[in-house]
Design an enzyme around this catalytic site. Structure first.
Site, PDB file in Angstrom:
ATOM      1  N   TYR A   1     -17.134  -0.852   5.526  1.00  0.00           N
ATOM      2  CA  TYR A   1     -15.703  -0.493   5.553  1.00  0.00           C
ATOM      3  C   TYR A   1     -15.161  -0.716   6.968  1.00  0.00           C
ATOM      4  O   TYR A   1     -14.112  -1.338   7.157  1.00  0.00           O
ATOM      5  CB  TYR A   1     -15.463   0.953   5.094  1.00  0.00           C
TER       6      TYR A   1
ATOM      7  N   GLY B   1      -0.192   4.490  -2.017  1.00  0.00           N
ATOM      8  CA  GLY B   1      -1.411   5.230  -1.665  1.00  0.00           C
ATOM      9  C   GLY B   1      -1.139   6.539  -0.934  1.00  0.00           C
ATOM     10  O   GLY B   1       0.007   6.988  -0.804  1.00  0.00           O
TER      11      GLY B   1
ATOM     12  N   GLY C   1       0.817  -1.234   0.000  1.00  0.00           N
ATOM     13  CA  GLY C   1       0.000   0.000   0.000  1.00  0.00           C
ATOM     14  C   GLY C   1       0.841   1.269   0.000  1.00  0.00           C
ATOM     15  O   GLY C   1       0.339   2.353   0.258  1.00  0.00           O
TER      16      GLY C   1
ATOM     17  N   SER D   1      -7.372   1.105  11.963  1.00  0.00           N
ATOM     18  CA  SER D   1      -8.152   2.347  11.907  1.00  0.00           C
ATOM     19  C   SER D   1      -8.918   2.498  13.220  1.00  0.00           C
ATOM     20  O   SER D   1      -9.147   1.499  13.922  1.00  0.00           O
ATOM     21  CB  SER D   1      -9.147   2.238  10.755  1.00  0.00           C
TER      22      SER D   1
ATOM     23  N   LYS E   1       1.582   5.318 -10.757  1.00  0.00           N
ATOM     24  CA  LYS E   1       1.261   5.075  -9.338  1.00  0.00           C
ATOM     25  C   LYS E   1       2.472   5.267  -8.424  1.00  0.00           C
ATOM     26  O   LYS E   1       2.312   5.554  -7.248  1.00  0.00           O
ATOM     27  CB  LYS E   1       0.739   3.645  -9.162  1.00  0.00           C
TER      28      LYS E   1
ATOM     29  N   LYS F   1     -12.215  -3.432   8.548  1.00  0.00           N
ATOM     30  CA  LYS F   1     -11.052  -3.108   9.379  1.00  0.00           C
ATOM     31  C   LYS F   1     -11.056  -3.919  10.682  1.00  0.00           C
ATOM     32  O   LYS F   1      -9.995  -4.304  11.177  1.00  0.00           O
ATOM     33  CB  LYS F   1     -10.997  -1.611   9.675  1.00  0.00           C
TER      34      LYS F   1
HETATM   35  P1  NDP Z   1      -5.336   4.628  -0.574  1.00  0.00           P
HETATM   36  O1  NDP Z   1      -6.487   4.186  -1.395  1.00  0.00           O
HETATM   37  O2  NDP Z   1      -4.634   5.847  -0.983  1.00  0.00           O
HETATM   38  O3  NDP Z   1      -4.304   3.446  -0.424  1.00  0.00           O
HETATM   39  C1  NDP Z   1      -4.684   2.095  -0.434  1.00  0.00           C
HETATM   40  C2  NDP Z   1      -3.522   1.274  -0.911  1.00  0.00           C
HETATM   41  O4  NDP Z   1      -3.885  -0.100  -0.827  1.00  0.00           O
HETATM   42  C3  NDP Z   1      -3.157   1.580  -2.350  1.00  0.00           C
HETATM   43  O5  NDP Z   1      -1.820   2.037  -2.350  1.00  0.00           O
HETATM   44  C4  NDP Z   1      -3.268   0.260  -3.076  1.00  0.00           C
HETATM   45  O6  NDP Z   1      -2.040  -0.047  -3.709  1.00  0.00           O
HETATM   46  C5  NDP Z   1      -3.429  -0.761  -1.990  1.00  0.00           C
HETATM   47  N1  NDP Z   1      -4.390  -1.819  -2.401  1.00  0.00           N
HETATM   48  C6  NDP Z   1      -4.077  -3.073  -2.622  1.00  0.00           C
HETATM   49  N2  NDP Z   1      -5.130  -3.796  -2.971  1.00  0.00           N
HETATM   50  C7  NDP Z   1      -6.152  -2.985  -2.995  1.00  0.00           C
HETATM   51  C8  NDP Z   1      -7.485  -3.155  -3.326  1.00  0.00           C
HETATM   52  N3  NDP Z   1      -7.992  -4.346  -3.660  1.00  0.00           N
HETATM   53  N4  NDP Z   1      -8.262  -2.091  -3.351  1.00  0.00           N
HETATM   54  C9  NDP Z   1      -7.748  -0.873  -3.024  1.00  0.00           C
HETATM   55  N5  NDP Z   1      -6.464  -0.642  -2.666  1.00  0.00           N
HETATM   56  C10 NDP Z   1      -5.669  -1.706  -2.661  1.00  0.00           C
HETATM   57  O7  NDP Z   1      -5.922   4.785   0.929  1.00  0.00           O
HETATM   58  P2  NDP Z   1      -5.275   5.373   2.254  1.00  0.00           P
HETATM   59  O8  NDP Z   1      -3.864   5.703   2.057  1.00  0.00           O
HETATM   60  O9  NDP Z   1      -6.209   6.396   2.779  1.00  0.00           O
HETATM   61  O10 NDP Z   1      -5.408   4.110   3.218  1.00  0.00           O
HETATM   62  C11 NDP Z   1      -4.308   3.285   3.528  1.00  0.00           C
HETATM   63  C12 NDP Z   1      -4.646   2.476   4.755  1.00  0.00           C
HETATM   64  O11 NDP Z   1      -4.947   3.330   5.845  1.00  0.00           O
HETATM   65  C13 NDP Z   1      -5.857   1.542   4.612  1.00  0.00           C
HETATM   66  O12 NDP Z   1      -5.554   0.356   5.325  1.00  0.00           O
HETATM   67  C14 NDP Z   1      -6.967   2.311   5.324  1.00  0.00           C
HETATM   68  O13 NDP Z   1      -7.968   1.459   5.810  1.00  0.00           O
HETATM   69  C15 NDP Z   1      -6.177   2.956   6.445  1.00  0.00           C
HETATM   70  N6  NDP Z   1      -6.803   4.130   7.046  1.00  0.00           N
HETATM   71  C16 NDP Z   1      -7.024   5.264   6.300  1.00  0.00           C
HETATM   72  C17 NDP Z   1      -7.581   6.386   6.878  1.00  0.00           C
HETATM   73  C18 NDP Z   1      -7.813   7.651   6.133  1.00  0.00           C
HETATM   74  O14 NDP Z   1      -8.493   8.551   6.663  1.00  0.00           O
HETATM   75  N7  NDP Z   1      -7.277   7.807   4.911  1.00  0.00           N
HETATM   76  C19 NDP Z   1      -7.988   6.375   8.309  1.00  0.00           C
HETATM   77  C20 NDP Z   1      -7.674   5.153   8.996  1.00  0.00           C
HETATM   78  C21 NDP Z   1      -7.105   4.083   8.382  1.00  0.00           C
HETATM   79  P3  NDP Z   1      -1.921  -0.523  -5.239  1.00  0.00           P
HETATM   80  O15 NDP Z   1      -3.061   0.116  -5.986  1.00  0.00           O
HETATM   81  O16 NDP Z   1      -0.582   0.010  -5.647  1.00  0.00           O
HETATM   82  O17 NDP Z   1      -1.982  -1.989  -5.204  1.00  0.00           O
END
Ligand code: NDP
Length: 347
Positions: free
Chosen positions: A162, A13, A10, A127, A42, A166
């Protein structure tokens, strides 16, 4: 840090990119996994950060849904940061789009840690959604604030899926951790994350909500919804502190403070005046209940969340992790500036 190799899922992201940046700046070797390594847009921003810093970056392909997919990438790594999981409230099939990647992904990544023979620590991005479900839970449980001792036991696949994804993922992580002795598990439980993004490509709800706010989606009024808020750069720092401090353990709620979505909009209005069609008031609950479904808010959600304040006790993150929180005012303004620069705002 030069010889320490960290696998990061991840890392492409919103949160993950800041974690990778911190690791590269500190000289770690980062083995980033992504579902599709042919889509260079990406991770281009991360290659540039790697160029400018002493750390090194490798990009590996791995899929949360494929058993064994992380096994090779985890081999030879000292630690794993498991950040990957979808964070979206805009889905059609919650089982496929949320629960499977969260739960199977956690299982696959932690089994890769087990098979690696080298991994000594796993930092998991959970989370506050795994700590509490509906805002009304605080009142129903007779609490002054949620702490790391609490678990969300009110979400399900039908109600707040969602959050449910988690809960399932974090519980699975603790189960797999308890069954082995090779690595330690430290869990980070961020509240709603805001602040500038290093990537345009993320589907994170953090970015979608800001786009909606600035784009005028809530111009006529907002539901009274309370969230904890934390800066994305603080979330990244917390991951590094969790990785490096051998004395930390357990879960860590991250929140600078709790406030309503209208307070969040108000912070932006104070800086930008009427440049954006931001909401100026909260809509009455009966109206939200009536029209909420048009905005993707089910009536059951409105009933148990609108109008109920929540409080999060984040003192453990300050005392044990040693985190200093950025003011949320700064996070919000930095985020708007970044979105302007990246051309992400559609008025
Ligand atoms: P993003 O969508 O920006 O990041 C999600 C990452 O997960 C991507 O980089 C993606 O990488 C990877 N991924 C792999 N498989 C999947 C899939 N099937 N569907 C979607 N994404 C996938 O989200 P965030 O950075 O906001 O979230 C990252 C983590 O933080 C998550 O675990 C989220 O639950 C947690 N979180 C986020 C909060 C927020 O407010 N943003 C609050 C609390 C927790 P790739 O596409 O390169 O494979």
């Amino acid at each position: 840090m030069e010889n320490r190799k960290i696998m990061v899922s991840g890392g492409t992201g919103y949160i993950g990119s800041w974690v990778v940046k911190e690791l590269l700046e500190k000289g770690y070797k980062v083995r980033l996994t992504s579902r599709n390594t042919s889509n260079k847009t990406k991770f281009e921003h991360l290659l540039q950060i790697a160029e400018a810093n002493k750390g090194a970056l490798e990009i590996w392909e791995a899929d949360l849904l494929k058993e064994g997919s992380f096994d090779e990438a985890a081999k030879g790594c000292d630690a794993i940061m498991h950040i990957a999981s979808p964070f979206t409230l805009r889905f059609k099939d919650p089982q496929k789009e949320l629960i499977n990647p969260a739960l199977k992904g956690t299982r696959n990544v932690l089994q890769a840690a087990n098979k690696s023979g080298t991994v000594k620590k796993v930092v998991l991005t959970s989370s506050v959604a795994a700590v509490h479900g509906d805002a009304i839970d605080m009142q129903e449980k007779g609490l002054d604030a949620f702490t790391e001792d609490h678990w969300n036991n009110t979400s399900s696949i039908k109600h707040q899926p969602y959050s449910y994804s988690k809960v399932l993922a974090e519980k699975e992580a603790w189960r797999i951790y308890e069954a082995q002795k090779e690595w330690k598990l430290v869990v980070i439980n961020p509240s709603f994350v805001i602040g500038p993004s290093l990537t345009k490509m993320s589907d994170s709800e953090s970015l979608s909500l800001m786009k909606d706010l600035l784009g005028g989606k809530y111009a006529t009024g907002m539901p009274e919804l309370w969230f904890g808020f934390v800066d994305v750069r603080d979330v990244a720092k917390a991951h590094l502190l969790a990785l490096e401090n051998e004395y930390v353990s357990g879960r860590h709620i991250l929140a600078d403070r709790s406030m309503t979505m209208l307070d969040y909009a108000q912070i932006i209005r104070e800086k930008y005046g009427n440049q954006y069609k931001l909401p100026k008031k909260e809509s009455p609950k009966w109206l939200i209940s009536l029209i909420g479904p048009l905005f993707g808010m089910k009536r059951g959600f409105v009933k148990r969340n609108v109008g109920y304040p929540i409080k999060l006790n984040a003192s453990k993150s300050i005392k044990e992790l040693g985190l200093n929180y950025t003011d949320i005012e700064k996070s919000a303004v930095d985020m708007v500036e970044q979105m302007k620069e990246f051309g992400m705002i559609v008025k």
